[in-house]
Design an enzyme around this catalytic site. Structure first.
Site, PDB file in Angstrom:
ATOM      1  N   GLU A  74       0.790  -1.313   0.006  1.00  0.00           N
ATOM      2  CA  GLU A  74       0.037  -0.175   0.189  1.00  0.00           C
ATOM      3  C   GLU A  74       0.837   1.272  -0.143  1.00  0.00           C
ATOM      4  OE1 GLU A  74      -2.739   0.730   3.137  1.00  0.00           O
ATOM      5  OE2 GLU A  74      -3.803   2.316   2.076  1.00  0.00           O
ATOM      6  N   ASP A  90      -0.096  -5.075   3.452  1.00  0.00           N
ATOM      7  CA  ASP A  90      -0.732  -3.705   3.912  1.00  0.00           C
ATOM      8  C   ASP A  90      -0.137  -3.630   5.354  1.00  0.00           C
ATOM      9  OD1 ASP A  90      -2.304  -1.745   5.133  1.00  0.00           O
ATOM     10  OD2 ASP A  90      -4.216  -2.080   4.455  1.00  0.00           O
ATOM     11  N   ASP A  93      -3.214  -2.092   8.592  1.00  0.00           N
ATOM     12  CA  ASP A  93      -4.760  -2.052   8.053  1.00  0.00           C
ATOM     13  C   ASP A  93      -5.576  -1.757   9.271  1.00  0.00           C
ATOM     14  OD1 ASP A  93      -6.808  -2.625   6.044  1.00  0.00           O
ATOM     15  OD2 ASP A  93      -7.529  -3.887   7.718  1.00  0.00           O
ATOM     16  N   ASP A 217      -5.795  -4.732   1.151  1.00  0.00           N
ATOM     17  CA  ASP A 217      -6.784  -4.976   2.249  1.00  0.00           C
ATOM     18  C   ASP A 217      -7.351  -6.214   2.477  1.00  0.00           C
ATOM     19  OD1 ASP A 217      -6.861  -2.002   2.830  1.00  0.00           O
ATOM     20  OD2 ASP A 217      -8.185  -1.831   0.831  1.00  0.00           O
TER      21      ASP A 217
HETATM   22  C1  IPD Z   1      -8.745   0.754   5.696  1.00  0.00           C
HETATM   23  C2  IPD Z   1      -9.386  -0.393   6.625  1.00  0.00           C
HETATM   24  C3  IPD Z   1     -10.813   0.207   6.931  1.00  0.00           C
HETATM   25  C4  IPD Z   1     -11.729   0.208   5.375  1.00  0.00           C
HETATM   26  C5  IPD Z   1     -10.943   0.897   4.439  1.00  0.00           C
HETATM   27  C6  IPD Z   1      -9.499   0.650   4.371  1.00  0.00           C
HETATM   28  P1  IPD Z   1      -6.178   1.376   6.019  1.00  0.00           P
HETATM   29  O1  IPD Z   1      -7.336   0.531   5.401  1.00  0.00           O
HETATM   30  O2  IPD Z   1      -9.356  -1.601   6.175  1.00  0.00           O
HETATM   31  O3  IPD Z   1     -11.470  -0.912   7.786  1.00  0.00           O
HETATM   32  O4  IPD Z   1     -12.934   0.202   5.934  1.00  0.00           O
HETATM   33  O5  IPD Z   1     -11.865   0.819   3.266  1.00  0.00           O
HETATM   34  O6  IPD Z   1      -8.932   1.503   3.253  1.00  0.00           O
HETATM   35  O7  IPD Z   1      -6.491   2.543   5.240  1.00  0.00           O
HETATM   36  O8  IPD Z   1      -6.395   1.444   7.482  1.00  0.00           O
HETATM   37  O9  IPD Z   1      -4.997   0.637   5.606  1.00  0.00           O
HETATM   38 CA    CA Z   2      -6.334  -1.256   4.385  1.00  0.00          CA
HETATM   39 CA    CA Z   3      -2.864   0.490   5.416  1.00  0.00          CA
END
Ligand code: IPD
Ligand code: CA
Ligand code: CA
Length: 268
Positions: A74, A90, A93, A217
C-alpha cells in the site's frame, strides 16, 4: 502449485515472521502521544511514517530471503520480480484505529504465485492473535483450525462493513446501511477489514461487504475466510475487488451478495 508442494509453506513461514516483526515494531514504536497528535497539525504524517517504516521492514526481510519476488504494498512497494511470486502487503490495516489507540488494526501479508494467493497472514498484535492460511491447507488462529459459523437467517446475521475515505462515496454508503440495517441482526464497523475477515473466519461475524477495497486490504484475509469454509466475491459472478467485496459463511454470502448489489453498494 502442485509442482512446488513446499513453496506455499515456505512463503507462509516467511510471511508469519515478517508480520510478527512488523507487529512488534508497530507496538514498541508507537509514540505514546500519537493520540494527542490526532488533534495537532500533522497526525497523518506521524502515522504515515509508521506505515512506511512497517512496509520497509517487511519488504527488506522478504527480499533478503527471496530476492527475485515481486511486491505490491500500500505504501508504494511495486516491483514485478522474476520468480512468479508476488507479495501483497498492507503494513497497517486500520490506520485510524492505530492513530487513536483502538485495538483493531493488523499487519496483512499475502503471497501470490502466478497471480493466485497461496498463503496469507494477518497479525493482530493488540489481541495477541495471528491468523494464517495456505491454499488447500486450511485456516488457523495460532494452531487452532478455523471454521465459519453455521449460517443464520439473514435477519439474524451480524454483518460488518466499512466506509470509504472518499467523501462523495460516504453518503451513498450510508444509504446502503440505512436500508440494510432493518434486515439484519446488526452492523459492525471495526475500522480494519483484515481483522473483520479473520473474525468472520473465526465465527465472530456472519458476513461483510465493502466498496473501495484494494488487494492489499483483503488478499490475506480473503484466503483465510475461504480456507475456513466461507465464500467471497464481488458483484454477482465476479471476484472481490475495488467495486465491491462481499464475504460470509456460505448461506449468508448467498443472500448478502445479491442484496447489497441490489442496494447499490458498488456505486454512488
Ligand atoms: C482501511 C481499513 C478500513 C476500511 C478501509 C480501508 P487502511 O485500510 O481496512 O476498515 O474500511 O476501506 O482502506 O487505510 O487502514 O489501511
Ligand atoms: Ca488497508
Ligand atoms: Ca494501510
Amino acid at each position: 502449485m502442485t509442482d512446488q508442494p513446499d513453496l506455499k509453506d515456505q512463503l507462509l513461514d516467511l510471511a508469519r515472521e515478517a508480520a510478527r516483526r512488523a507487529g512488534t515494531f508497530l507496538c514498541d514504536g508507537r509514540p505514546d502521544d500519537l493520540g494527542v497528535a490526532a488533534t495537532k497539525s500533522s497526525p497523518i504524517d506521524v502515522v504515515t511514517e509508521m506505515d512506511i517504516a512497517s512496509e520497509k521492514l517487511i519488504t527488506d526481510f522478504l527480499r533478503e530471503h527471496r530476492p527475485d519476488d515481486g511486491f505490491l504494498g500500500e505504501e508504494g512497494a511495486s516491483t514485478e520480480g522474476s520468480s512468479g511470486v508476488r507479495w501483497i502487503i498492507d503494513p497497517i490495516d486500520g490506520t485510524v484505529n492505530y492513530l487513536y489507540g483502538l485495538p483493531s488494526w493488523a499487519v496483512s501479508i499475502a503471497a501470490a504465485h502466478h497471480g493466485e494467493v497461496v498463503a496469507g497472514v494477518v497479525e493482530v498484535p493488540t489481541r495477541g492473535e495471528t491468523f494464517h492460511a495456505t491454499l488447500g491447507g486450511g485456516a488457523f488462529r495460532g494452531d487452532t483450525p478455523l471454521r465459519v459459523r453455521p449460517a443464520p437467517p439473514l435477519e439474524q446475521a451480524l454483518i460488518a462493513t466499512g466506509f470509504s475515505y472518499v467523501t462523495e462515496q460516504r453518503a451513498a454508503q450510508a444509504e446502503v446501511v440505512r436500508q440494510l440495517l432493518p434486515r439484519v441482526r446488526d452492523v459492525r464497523r471495526s475500522g480494519s477489514v483484515a481483522v473483520d475477515l479473520c473474525d468472520l473466519a473465526a465465527g465472530r461475524l456472519d458476513g461483510l461487504y465493502e466498496r473501495g477495497l484494494h488487494l492489499w486490504d483483503f488478499a490475506a484475509g480473503d484466503l483465510i475466510v475461504r480456507e475456513a469454509g466461507g465464500r467471497s466475491g464481488g458483484r454477482p459472478g465476479q471476484a472481490p475487488g475495488e467495486e465491491l467485496t462481499v464475504a460470509g459463511s456460505p448461506g449468508v454470502f448467498a443472500e448478502l451478495q445479491p442484496l447489497v448489489d441490489g442496494l447499490g453498494a458498488w456505486h454512488d
